[in-house]
Design a protein around this motif. Sequence first.
Motif, PDB file in Angstrom:
ATOM      1  N   ASN A 193      70.376  90.309  56.037  1.00 33.28           N
ATOM      2  CA  ASN A 193      71.403  90.988  55.249  1.00 33.28           C
ATOM      3  C   ASN A 193      70.793  91.730  54.043  1.00 33.28           C
ATOM      4  OD1 ASN A 193      71.066  89.015  53.185  1.00 33.28           O
ATOM      5  ND2 ASN A 193      72.639  87.706  54.092  1.00 33.28           N
ATOM      6  N   TYR A 245      84.049  90.092  57.568  1.00 32.81           N
ATOM      7  CA  TYR A 245      84.113  90.407  58.999  1.00 32.81           C
ATOM      8  C   TYR A 245      83.206  89.513  59.849  1.00 32.81           C
ATOM      9  CZ  TYR A 245      79.754  92.933  58.133  1.00 32.81           C
ATOM     10  OH  TYR A 245      78.478  93.260  57.778  1.00 32.81           O
ATOM     11  N   CYS A 246      82.544  88.517  59.235  1.00 35.05           N
ATOM     12  CA  CYS A 246      81.562  87.717  59.975  1.00 35.05           C
ATOM     13  C   CYS A 246      82.218  87.007  61.151  1.00 35.05           C
ATOM     14  CB  CYS A 246      80.902  86.696  59.056  1.00 35.05           C
ATOM     15  SG  CYS A 246      79.616  85.765  59.917  1.00 35.05           S
ATOM     16  N   LYS A 254      75.381  96.249  53.186  1.00 36.76           N
ATOM     17  CA  LYS A 254      76.757  95.733  53.173  1.00 36.76           C
ATOM     18  C   LYS A 254      77.634  96.630  52.301  1.00 36.76           C
ATOM     19  CE  LYS A 254      75.814  91.825  55.382  1.00 36.76           C
ATOM     20  NZ  LYS A 254      76.267  91.643  56.766  1.00 36.76           N
ATOM     21  N   LEU A 294      75.622  84.738  52.176  1.00 36.83           N
ATOM     22  CA  LEU A 294      76.811  85.578  51.978  1.00 36.83           C
ATOM     23  C   LEU A 294      77.993  84.999  52.765  1.00 36.83           C
ATOM     24  CD1 LEU A 294      75.369  89.209  52.261  1.00 36.83           C
ATOM     25  CD2 LEU A 294      75.593  87.794  50.223  1.00 36.83           C
ATOM     26  N   LEU A 295      79.140  85.580  52.523  1.00 34.14           N
ATOM     27  CA  LEU A 295      80.350  85.151  53.220  1.00 34.14           C
ATOM     28  C   LEU A 295      81.140  86.434  53.523  1.00 34.14           C
ATOM     29  CD1 LEU A 295      81.494  82.290  53.835  1.00 34.14           C
ATOM     30  CD2 LEU A 295      82.917  82.549  51.794  1.00 34.14           C
ATOM     31  N   CYS A 296      80.606  87.237  54.445  1.00 32.08           N
ATOM     32  CA  CYS A 296      81.238  88.544  54.700  1.00 32.08           C
ATOM     33  C   CYS A 296      82.596  88.340  55.368  1.00 32.08           C
ATOM     34  CB  CYS A 296      80.354  89.381  55.617  1.00 32.08           C
ATOM     35  SG  CYS A 296      78.693  89.588  54.976  1.00 32.08           S
ATOM     36  N   CYS A 341      73.600  80.790  55.570  1.00 33.56           N
ATOM     37  CA  CYS A 341      73.717  82.164  55.084  1.00 33.56           C
ATOM     38  C   CYS A 341      74.048  82.135  53.594  1.00 33.56           C
ATOM     39  CB  CYS A 341      74.779  82.948  55.842  1.00 33.56           C
ATOM     40  SG  CYS A 341      74.654  84.717  55.458  1.00 33.56           S
ATOM     41  N   GLY A 387      70.690  84.943  62.285  1.00 34.57           N
ATOM     42  CA  GLY A 387      71.417  83.861  61.609  1.00 34.57           C
ATOM     43  C   GLY A 387      72.911  84.070  61.710  1.00 34.57           C
ATOM     44  N   GLY A 388      73.476  83.654  60.597  1.00 31.70           N
ATOM     45  CA  GLY A 388      73.034  83.314  59.247  1.00 31.70           C
ATOM     46  C   GLY A 388      72.012  84.300  58.670  1.00 31.70           C
ATOM     47  N   PHE A 406      77.127  80.225  62.931  1.00 36.13           N
ATOM     48  CA  PHE A 406      75.730  79.837  62.715  1.00 36.13           C
ATOM     49  C   PHE A 406      75.620  78.419  62.165  1.00 36.13           C
ATOM     50  CE2 PHE A 406      77.216  82.574  59.248  1.00 36.13           C
ATOM     51  CZ  PHE A 406      77.089  81.735  58.155  1.00 36.13           C
TER      52      PHE A 406
HETATM   53  S1  SF4 Z   1      75.770  85.957  59.037  1.00 35.92           S
HETATM   54 FE1  SF4 Z   1      75.711  88.123  58.450  1.00 35.92          FE
HETATM   55  S2  SF4 Z   1      77.830  88.826  58.641  1.00 35.92           S
HETATM   56 FE2  SF4 Z   1      77.876  86.556  58.611  1.00 35.92          FE
HETATM   57  S3  SF4 Z   1      78.206  85.991  56.445  1.00 35.92           S
HETATM   58 FE3  SF4 Z   1      75.988  86.025  56.788  1.00 35.92          FE
HETATM   59  S4  SF4 Z   1      75.355  88.114  56.220  1.00 35.92           S
HETATM   60 FE4  SF4 Z   1      77.561  88.159  56.490  1.00 35.92          FE
END
Ligand code: SF4
Length: 229
Positions: free
Chosen positions: A108, A37-38, A130, A33-35, A31, A79-80, A42
């Motif tokens: 995303n 709330y994830c 997001k 991003l590093l949200c 991935c 994913g990811g 993955f």
């Molecule tokens: S898998 Fe989705 S929620 Fe999780 S970090 Fe990546 S974009 Fe964000």
Amino acid sequence: MELKVKEIFDSIQGEGPYVGVRQLFIRFCRCNLLCEYCDTDFTYNFEDNSSKIFTPKSLYEFIKKEYNISEFHSVSLTGGEPLLEWNFLQEFLPLLKNDGVKIYLETNATLAKEFYLISDYIDIVSADIKLKSSTGLDTTELHSEFFRNCSKTETFAKIVFDENITDKEIKKCAEFGEKYNIELILQPKMIGNKMSPSAQFCQNLLNKFTKIYPKTRLIPQVHKFLDVR
Ligand code: SF4
């Protein structure tokens, strides 16, 4: 070309307007991003039998051997962030499309160029918007660029929110909806199997949205209630 795939599984779509359909999920490992709330694992796991390395052709052959693909509504790329694997998908997706399989992309919505490169093979896009209040990231510009490339593909936008969502964010999301003519799906953030915002907050938020952009629905994550993946 070889790629690590986290898992392939038969399950029920638990989010958005296609909730309840049977899908074959392919979960990719990386991935961008590093949200905050994830809650999705993955990462590739060498110990786990469901994690495997494939070429585009061997992944196609594995799916044909293990599943009766005609029983599924679609194949969900998840994913990811599946779009990071755009060069693998450029070879893999035409094989599935030749068999008339529908492709559903969960993304995303931050990788516009990568989407453009495989968009001919995608039937449905489930794109996240997001919110900075929930992810800590400002991805507005990346989303704008992404949605510009979705005009020829069925697309809806999913907004994961909690009680920190701001009026400015509501306005921004409604503007995205209006500008790109997409349905907005409000999805309450979950903590475990419980919704983080209260039911009253969700109702008020939906009311606020529909006043300025009626093409908005509130749909919680149903797979958490069904206790499926
Ligand atoms: S898998 Fe989705 S929620 Fe999780 S970090 Fe990546 S974009 Fe964000």
